[in-house]
Design an enzyme around this catalytic site. Structure first.
Site, short mmCIF file in Angstrom:
data_model
loop_
_atom_site.label_atom_id
_atom_site.label_comp_id
_atom_site.label_asym_id
_atom_site.label_seq_id
_atom_site.Cartn_x
_atom_site.Cartn_y
_atom_site.Cartn_z
CB SER A 151 7.21 -2.47 2.43
OG SER A 151 7.06 -2.38 3.89
CE1 TYR A 176 5.43 2.36 1.62
CE2 TYR A 176 5.56 0.98 3.37
CZ TYR A 176 6.13 1.46 2.47
OH TYR A 176 7.39 1.05 2.09
#
Length: 345
Positions: A151, A176
């Site tokens: 990501s 995350y």
């Protein structure tokens, strides 16, 4: 015909990828646990779209019954749906033992920055331990090629733009992001110890048809369409490198071809567009496309949200010819058309 295992293949990106692999004549093994982050019937619709299957049991209301019937309906020489959790080593082992898998595309994860702050232990369990389980299954069953979804969030509030793969990414600002960085490190470990050829793909804010209902573009379009108030965090100056789903799929397929041609490789690669859009400009574009004026409620900037994402995609271009083709306005038009047709209502 090759056999590819796609984890999270019932999701937004995964279902598009499965559809393209099937169109190329390959066999797809889709591992998905249909968690309750959003309505499981959305994932059923994704699978129906990606496989071109008619499924008459969509609204029975019994999740396990629906999934069992779905598995039976979509099962073919080219497609298998394995309802399994990557945190369950026995379930993974059973799938890998029954298939001759050529490569894995690992997309399954708990996604989202803000929810990860609320439940970091779940994110660690799914994203880190689940990925480790997958790598162990690959090692045990001799699968030596994989792609893994990382990501843009790993860059944190990087001041240098555009973000390049060699930038230091040791300063995550959300659980995350930290889990995605951990997956990159695990990938390198298994490349080094077990010669698993690896490409880690750092996705930059993917949008388009079938986008998850909890993501900003989907939520905003729904709110505009229903003339509801939009919530904007911050002053609208945050910027994102929005990447259309078709370009992401082209990048994944290019990376897959690349990794299959290599012998002993580990790469980290950005998949973005090399341009940014402010939150304010996003809302303006959506207003124009939907044909409604937004009523905006402004709230403070949220912890964990980065100020901007901005991808340097020159490495992806050099390694496998990645060139994003869809500009933002065109991609938004495609999304809204899908929302009002295939998805709306």
């Amino acid at each position: 015909m090759k056999t590819y295992c796609v984890t999270g293949g019932a999701g937004f990106i995964g279902s598009h990828l499965c559809g393209q692999l099937l169109a190329q004549g390959h066999r797809v093994v889709n591992i998905d646990n249909f968690n309750d982050v959003y309505d499981y019937k959305t994932k059923i619709r994704n699978i129906l779209s990606s496989t071109g299957t008619v499924f008459p049991y969509l609204h029975s209301g019994d999740k396990m019954d629906d999934l069992a019937k779905l598995q039976a309906v979509v099962e073919s020489d080219h497609y298998r749906l394995a309802v399994a959790d990557i945190r369950d080593m026995d379930e993974l082992d059973a799938v890998f033992a029954s298939e001759r898998i050529d490569a894995v595309i690992h997309l399954a994860a708990m996604a989202g920055v803000r929810p990860s702050i609320e439940d970091p232990l779940l994110y660690e369990d799914v994203n880190v331990r689940g990925t480790l389980h997958l790598l162990e299954a690959m090692r045990k069953h001799g699968v030596r090629k994989w792609l893994c979804a990382s990501s843009s969030s790993v860059y944190g509030n990087n001041k240098k733009v555009p973000f390049a793969e060699e930038d230091v990414v040791d300063f995550s600002i959300s659980p995350y992001a930290a889990t995605k960085k951990a997956c990159e490190v695990l990938g390198h470990t298994y490349y080094h110890l077990h010669h698993i050829d690896t490409v880690m793909l750092r996705f930059f804010t993917v949008y388009g048809e079938r986008q998850r209902p909890d993501l900003a573009i989907h939520k905003f379009v729904k709110m505009l369409d229903k003339k509801e108030e939009l919530t904007m965090y911050g002053d609208g100056s945050t910027r994102r490198d929005y990447t259309y789903i078709g370009d992401i799929i082209a990048g994944i397929l290019g990376a897959l071809t690349y990794v299959e041609e290599q012998d002993h490789t580990y790469e980290i690669v950005n998949l973005g567009t090399n341009r940014t859009i402010t939150l304010r400009d996003l809302i303006t574009t959506l207003e124009r496309e939907v044909g409604e004026q937004a009523v905006i409620r402004t709230l403070p900037h949220q912890p964990g949200d980065v100020e901007q994402t901005y991808a340097d995609v020159s490495k992806a271009n050099r390694l496998f010819g990645y060139e994003p083709q869809t500009d933002f306005a065109e991609g938004i038009h495609k999304f809204v058309t899908w929302y009002r047709g295939d998805r709306h209502g």
